[in-house]
Design an enzyme around this catalytic site. Sequence first.
Site, PDB file in Angstrom:
ATOM      1  N   LYS A  25       0.836  -1.197   0.000  1.00 16.07           N
ATOM      2  CA  LYS A  25       0.000   0.000   0.000  1.00 16.07           C
ATOM      3  C   LYS A  25       0.869   1.244   0.000  1.00 16.07           C
ATOM      4  CE  LYS A  25      -3.760  -0.806   2.251  1.00 16.07           C
ATOM      5  NZ  LYS A  25      -4.326  -1.231   3.543  1.00 16.07           N
ATOM      6  N   SER A 764      12.217 -42.073 -13.609  1.00 17.94           N
ATOM      7  CA  SER A 764      11.053 -41.230 -13.366  1.00 17.94           C
ATOM      8  C   SER A 764      10.858 -41.168 -11.860  1.00 17.94           C
ATOM      9  CB  SER A 764       9.826 -41.815 -14.062  1.00 17.94           C
ATOM     10  OG  SER A 764       8.718 -40.967 -13.857  1.00 17.94           O
TER      11      SER A 764
END
Lengths: 880, 880
Positions: A25, A764
């Site tokens: 902000k 894998s």
Amino acid sequence: MNWVYGFAHRHSRAPKDLKALLGGKGANLAEMTSVLALPVPPGFTITTEACRAFMATGWPGDLDAEIDHHIVSLERFMGRRLGDPADPLLVSVRSGAAFSMPGMMDTVLDLGLNDASVRGLAAGTDERFALDSYRRFLAMYGRIVLDVPGEGFDQRLEDAKREAGVATDAELSSDALQHLVDEYQALVEAETGAPFPQDPRQQLKGAVEAVFRSWRSPRAQAYRRRERIPDDLGTAVNVQAMVFGNRDDRSGTGVAFTRNPSTGSAGAYGDFLVNAQGEDVVAGIRTTLPLEAMADSFPACYTELTFILERLEAHYRDMLDCEFTIEHDRLWMLQTRVGKRTGAAALRIAVALTEDPKIRLNRAEAVQRVRPEHLDQVLHPQLGDVKVPLLATGLAASPGAAVGRAYFDADRAVEAVQRGERVVLVRPETSPDDVHGIAAADGVLTSRGGLVSHAAVVARGWGKPAVCGAESLSVRADSLETDSGVVVAEGEWISIDGSSGRVYGGEVALAEGHVPAEFAILLGWADEIRSGRLGVRANADTGVDAARARELGAEGIGLCRTEHMFLDEARLPIVRRMILATDPHEEQAALAELLEVQRADFEEVLEAMDGLPVTVRLLDPPLHEFLPSIEELVVLEARGQLPDGGRELLDAARHWQEQNPMLGLRGVRLGIVKDGLYRMQVRALVEAAVRRQGQGGRPVVEVMIPLVINLPELDLTRQWVQEEVAAVLAEHDARLDVKVGTMIETPRAALRADEIAEAADFFSFGTNDLTQMTLGFSRDDVAPILERYLELGLLSIDPFESIDQSGVGELVHLAVERGRATRPTLKLGVCGEHGGDPSSIAFFQSVGVDYVSCSPFRVPVARLAAAQAVLGQGGPGADV
Amino acid sequence: MNWVYGFAHRHSRAPKDLKALLGGKGANLAEMTSVLALPVPPGFTITTEACRAFMATGWPGDLDAEIDHHIVSLERFMGRRLGDPADPLLVSVRSGAAFSMPGMMDTVLDLGLNDASVRGLAAGTDERFALDSYRRFLAMYGRIVLDVPGEGFDQRLEDAKREAGVATDAELSSDALQHLVDEYQALVEAETGAPFPQDPRQQLKGAVEAVFRSWRSPRAQAYRRRERIPDDLGTAVNVQAMVFGNRDDRSGTGVAFTRNPSTGSAGAYGDFLVNAQGEDVVAGIRTTLPLEAMADSFPACYTELTFILERLEAHYRDMLDCEFTIEHDRLWMLQTRVGKRTGAAALRIAVALTEDPKIRLNRAEAVQRVRPEHLDQVLHPQLGDVKVPLLATGLAASPGAAVGRAYFDADRAVEAVQRGERVVLVRPETSPDDVHGIAAADGVLTSRGGLVSHAAVVARGWGKPAVCGAESLSVRADSLETDSGVVVAEGEWISIDGSSGRVYGGEVALAEGHVPAEFAILLGWADEIRSGRLGVRANADTGVDAARARELGAEGIGLCRTEHMFLDEARLPIVRRMILATDPHEEQAALAELLEVQRADFEEVLEAMDGLPVTVRLLDPPLHEFLPSIEELVVLEARGQLPDGGRELLDAARHWQEQNPMLGLRGVRLGIVKDGLYRMQVRALVEAAVRRQGQGGRPVVEVMIPLVINLPELDLTRQWVQEEVAAVLAEHDARLDVKVGTMIETPRAALRADEIAEAADFFSFGTNDLTQMTLGFSRDDVAPILERYLELGLLSIDPFESIDQSGVGELVHLAVERGRATRPTLKLGVCGEHGGDPSSIAFFQSVGVDYVSCSPFRVPVARLAAAQAVLGQGGPGADV
């Protein structure tokens, strides 16, 4: 040390890039003030450094002086003084961390009012307005800063309205308001033991300290944990001169977006209220007007606002949202930030901004503007407005929402679907026995099991919404009960949101997912970026799944699980015959039958993925998954209802029963103990490939051996595979290059990847099992542990959702290094559920994996995340 | 290249140290010939290098010439020629690898006989002797070298005796023997398709090649795998001139030990037969005479032999056994080697040799002469002569033997023991429900589960013999059945040998273990050697176990499992009340009751181990271990027999049920979810310690947190521990230093030992769990996998018996390094079952562990193995 910066301070870098110091902000307020010279009420930001210092050692000694200095500047600029009984300066105090974060302190408005200054405000405006502002400030400050329960204020306001016989606050007289002010002050004194602070500087210090403290509120902490935001950033505090949108009818307030946040279409979009404060817009008590209405009532302000919005968007190069206020026909910008948007809007905006001549995003930037959740939103149905009670929150196990009648049994769910009902299957947990129920249902809800539990994996594979491990629900044979005693009986409506894990009792409206044209454009750009760097394949077991995966952009199959082919109702009896076989002949006969059906399955898969690699994992699960449950059988036996053959089934179930099947006779172990099985599967696969070749197809076949722990296992089974491949090719006089690799899913396989790579063309990573074994967490039993651990901060992530980088990740890293040291050409993939998780994908990319493989519906997300990983935009590091 | 060495060759090193090259037999023959100049029939050794070359590339081209050269030397020395029809040289051919190994080729005697030379032998001796030697040679060579099934020869011999109407071979006439010779030659030709080789050089080459080939026989391979002997050593072959103990009554043969191999007492000991060959002594057909009998019949030879035996023992500095032959009153030494001995003899001999003035072993040498099995033998009962059938072979799960009636249920086993019966408890597997049965029985037999299964761990803890995972047995409710259909009903006798894994049907005589005085002396020396290098503690849960452990030399408790304290029948109801508690008050009440009993338990343990460290592990197992089985309860329910409270128990059992409890809610996870438990346990422990202090005791307390995966878990629980310690000490105004540490038993904990060490005073490696998770093997389900894997050579060891050094071991190594990098003073122990395994102990010593902890009865073995590890005498490396 500078603890405080005015919005107008000339920083050496663009303030919008100083979020870490100024908070989001504050950074944007400074950007608007010091760079863009937009009309922003003046103010200053107390930095996150001050907050960090406060947390470490308490209120910094020199902070008061710095604040004072800036207050004096502010007073000079505004021509008013804080606490001036004649014409007081009022300020707002707002928290603002680098990341937007629920649980942080709410805004305090009108700070600076006290018993004297309220008179000055009344003199400059009118008495009613001043007293109303004062009583609001007392309640807000009392609740937020002084921890006085808000009900006390609400109660007194209700009493005042009842006594006055009016319906709304606005109808209360000045006298009534003065009375409320007195009552509020008395309440604060009673609750805190001290009078309400009259000194504005004391008010300010209290508010700033409350903001600092709110960084550590349980809600903020929980949010940071969930969103993986570091705990030590701290928040900034913004102090800003008040402007009043509720001063009169020439005032107002609103929220504006530079583009439509729902659809993404161009042009300013927003809401507006005359004579109101920002909270009135947000609270939704009054009906807002569309932004365009300002063109009539505030034409000058409207022109100025649209000009500012265009300028802001061009400056920030993104869609923004802004809060603004008009006081006496003068426009003030109170805040701006990058706007939240729907998935469809995100895709449209990202593509549109590449074409906008003032912005000209490049494709890499556009790809980085879209988040994985955006893709989920366009691919899956979403819940609309929820008006029914929340029953429980479980794990967000498969994205999208489902609404249907609850069925507690897979068979009954299937029957209900056949009658035309919409169904959510509800089970304590699911097993292969429930798969037909999951297939038929619109969604799945379980009370047990984690993110890689059976239900979660199957549901994700099919793109069905699922909530798993909703531990607070007791799921019975034909009903469920919440921990507060609410019962949902079979056939009653429930709604589940698999993206948030929420479960609602009743029917919520459902918005179907809609895929805009920009989806394909943007993912095409993502593919260009990751091309040659990180491939994306799918986990798919059938021709239908494979075709869907290909449609969604998969570049092959990284994991084709052959067990799902065995679980089909028609095939289960053959599988059982094989298990029950008492002589090799019977077993061979059953295997020969299975060969036929598997070959057909493989043909379909290879056809759907023609020309792309298909990695087939040989049978993995323990055999008892194909047998009925012992508990059911012994109950039948005790009742004397055991059917023909039930005795043999019970004996077999007992024989194959294991205490910890996850660590039992599965994967390559099963292949080795039942040694005809793998040969049969390889034969089926190669025969299917040869048939495909005969039809002009280009099958690309890879065989994967699961659960290996050492080289001899892989050597032996690789030899079987190669013998069988050679035999089939010789029989058909065909040629086919079949790669043989292994899953790395035991810690030992990862540690000994050097030796294992000697016999592997590819690895894998099965990160589900690797996570189970490295952490000692069973995917099926982990939910109650995870719930407590995340709550206590003992874990910062669910390690089945995002890979545990410093534990499991080290093993992956070691295996990559050691495997490639032995065999530099080793191909490396990931086929665990982490293959579809963006922060995990970033990790895999960083350690040098070649491709990830995930469920078909997750493929678009993985393509996007892979591109973002290549661009270096990983999520924050995940760690247990 | 020298492929062959004569026994008389002058090697540059002592031949007895050249076993790798010459094999054990060849090395000792050369030592006796070339160094000691003892009367050894001349001969030569074909080296293991020749065997390795043969295995790699076939028969070495120049080997024939070398053999020829040595044959010619031998002929010259003996004055006879191979195949000489007038006076033939005959030789024996024997295998001899570096390690003695069953499955290698048997001895071939009398090689060189053929149709012509048999006449020459007859001329020099007598016809019957020559023909008998020839038919024996034909059968031996036919069976061993030419693979002709032995039954053919046996059958023809039986026929010949029947036709001649005689009972023994010795009664067959020369004619009958000549007929047999003809028949044997015809049989060989029929079976092999070629006539029996008449050329002695061809006979020799065939025999040598058969020895080479036998290195790869399945039995030899299996043995090597079991004994962890490398597969590529190869065997040597010894060719030696024949001498004949069966030539006449002035001939004979025998076996002599330099000391008694059963008792270890000093003085020559052995067996002797007049007019016989070595195989007659071994075969046991004729009753042998004690060695002393030679003093009368062969006084000169006896004097020479006793002199040689003394010389050999002094030279080899160990007890030896020898084979010798007397031919025509001349003594020949055929072989010598270090003698096998019983446990008692090993201990006595090791100590005696330190005192023998000719030998003077030092203490380190004496410690290295005793093997772990020797200690087991003196500590546990052993089976005597077995005359009943072998039913099955399972895992040797807890050493010693037990004989008793089979009971298939723990309660019935207890009742039988109360009736005065001896009992072996037989179960498919055991659970905490069976513990009272194990306590009552003499031994335990299970058909499932590995070396760290419940039954195995509990039995070892109590020093009860156990055979586990005898997979070929079907164990039912009241009987067992072998795979060949033999049934043992309840109450029938069985005998089990927990050192070999063998199970016999029937009652075998049992010899109780007897601990000689030298046991304490030798282990005292072992303690001196390992002092300050590697400590030995015990895993003990009760005062009784702790006292026993201390007696057996434990230097503290490395693992006091607190769950066993919960499983006592009297306490289980309290534990169940705690689990079933629906409000915190009930739970607290149950915990308060448990506090009382745990404190009393701890007092006993601390008293028994006064002054020595006691490491208490807080509760570890999943709660459902304390609940009855779901299967039993649903059967009762289906029959309508659910007792009062059964419904609640069933609900609780379902609630706590897990798919994979090993990876579930246990260890620190349980402590965190049931957060009063650990505090209660710490309070009980510290209160017990304070009471001990009040009685003048010196309690040394360490608290250990199990199953940790990361630092936050340990931080949190360490804080609880420290708070509770501080509270108790403050209440009693006492002082006590309580160390807090953790088990390293998940792969993640090992990988992140650096961070975990921040909160740990010590680590204790729980290598059972670490093995389970690193390899993905459930201890309860691993037996059938292991059986197949060991059979196929996919594993070379049972990783639950000896630590998998290159997988699990790497994690241990990493954790040691990383833990000590964070905290150099970190104390490191091992409390898994590997803590009692000698080759694992050697590994732990090598990576810098401070102590090992094992079951009480294993402590002596661990003391010995630790000393041997310090001396650098580890077993061969173990590896998966």
